[in-house]
Design an enzyme around this catalytic site. Sequence first.
Site: not given
Length: 181
Positions: A1-3, A27, A77
């Site tokens: 995920m991550c952003a 995320r 994030d």
Amino acid sequence: MCAVVGVCGHKEAAKFSRDGLHTMQHRGQDSVGVAVSDSRDPAVIKHRKGLGVAMHVFPAGGEAINSLVGDCAIGHDRYATAGEPDLLCAQPHVTTCPPLAFACNGDIPPAGYEQARCDLLARASDVELKTRNDGELEANFLAVELRSGKSVPEAVKALMQTFKGAYSAVFLYQGRLYAFR
């Protein structure tokens, strides 16, 4: 995920990045970071990172976000998939030679990561990788490519040819914001 997020052309770019990260905190909630650059002094990159979510690490009106002055910013994030959920792996990763800040989401397959890591360490004796985080490796790879005299498009092309996988990235370099995926 991550952003990942990038904002350019506004004197409060860091605050807008923080707000974007807050919107995308679903995320990744392991860590958050913001880096800024200012077109008036492009060699200086300021950054802050912390464990947790954007509004806790960078509260509205707080010193952590107010100290990040610049007209270009990137943020990240993190949801830990490669490397530990700690501050060393928190992004953006910042290099000093040349000064750049880099953040990405996605993963590089382990075999490709290991080969690229070995090749980079053999090629650039001054590179020190402190983590097993994809973003740290990619940031240092990009820095070495730029330091060798390649243009930004040439350096990004070399990175994308080396790192097979699925990822999106943003980086600050010489007072400008770049993005690729």
